[in-house]
Design an enzyme around this catalytic site. Sequence first.
Site, PDB file in Angstrom:
ATOM      1  N   GLY A  74       0.854  -1.126  -0.057  1.00  0.00           N
ATOM      2  CA  GLY A  74      -0.152  -0.049   0.026  1.00  0.00           C
ATOM      3  C   GLY A  74       0.624   1.176  -0.071  1.00  0.00           C
ATOM      4  CD  GLN A 127       3.652   5.863   2.836  1.00  0.00           C
ATOM      5  OE1 GLN A 127       2.460   5.188   2.128  1.00  0.00           O
ATOM      6  NE2 GLN A 127       4.407   5.097   3.104  1.00  0.00           N
ATOM      7  CB  CYS A 131       5.247   2.229   7.890  1.00  0.00           C
ATOM      8  SG  CYS A 131       4.898   3.734   6.729  1.00  0.00           S
ATOM      9  CG  LEU A 132       6.768   1.012   1.711  1.00  0.00           C
ATOM     10  CD1 LEU A 132       6.015   1.379   0.313  1.00  0.00           C
ATOM     11  CD2 LEU A 132       7.975   0.247   1.309  1.00  0.00           C
ATOM     12  CG  HIS A 175      -0.585   1.379   7.224  1.00  0.00           C
ATOM     13  ND1 HIS A 175       0.496   0.736   8.204  1.00  0.00           N
ATOM     14  CD2 HIS A 175      -0.019   2.154   6.501  1.00  0.00           C
ATOM     15  CE1 HIS A 175       1.612   1.342   7.874  1.00  0.00           C
ATOM     16  NE2 HIS A 175       1.302   2.086   6.805  1.00  0.00           N
ATOM     17  CD  GLU A 176      -1.086   2.555   2.670  1.00  0.00           C
ATOM     18  OE1 GLU A 176      -0.567   3.582   2.801  1.00  0.00           O
ATOM     19  OE2 GLU A 176      -0.231   1.493   3.161  1.00  0.00           O
ATOM     20  CG  HIS A 198       0.382   6.662   5.554  1.00  0.00           C
ATOM     21  ND1 HIS A 198       1.573   7.440   6.085  1.00  0.00           N
ATOM     22  CD2 HIS A 198       0.849   5.450   5.321  1.00  0.00           C
ATOM     23  CE1 HIS A 198       2.340   6.331   6.263  1.00  0.00           C
ATOM     24  NE2 HIS A 198       1.984   5.364   6.078  1.00  0.00           N
TER      25      HIS A 198
END
Length: 198
Positions: free
Chosen positions: A73, A78, A118-119, A160-161, A164
């Site tokens: 995702g 991000q 997380c990226l 999660h997204e 963000h």
Amino acid sequence: MADEREVASDGDGEEAAHDPEREARRLAALSLIRRYGDPVLKSRATPIDRFDEALRQQIARMGQIMDEANGVGLAAPQLGLSQRLLVYRVGPEAPLTVLVNPELEWSSDDEEPLDEGCLSIPGVTVPVERPVYVRVRALDESGERRLVEASGLEARVIQHEIDHLDGVLILDRTAKDERKQAMRALREAERDHAERAA
Ligand code: NI
């Protein structure tokens, strides 16, 4: 977020390390992703109101960066873009799902904890408790309404997204002790990185 190895983290470098080209693409993709500490990751993103070719190109770019980074995702903040837009793909064969201006309409009382990465916070995984089932209203890349009912990994990735888009990170969602431990790991990873770069 989220990789296959840790079930819910963003990257899995180990498999990629066997293929130098793929590893180079992964690192290049990661270099485009904003890291923990960047103010855009703590900000509430703005709704999208233009559904044009530029948006569709941006969605394609997000999908590509997510795939190359081995993520499941990715949210627009991000990449430094304050827009309520996210993409995800929960399995290698799954289609890319695009959610524009998503609203969590309902989530189950039934929750479960799972380690997430997380990226934007490479090398860190923390347990996060989240509802198992969600229902989300959103628009697609053309501005058409869509309703997504999800469970398990897909529900987790969506939550999660969406976090963000609201400036919320997994470190904000975990217990105090877990956060302390993660912050220590993060500092060590940054120091190692600085030493390698020096
Ligand atoms: Ni993330």
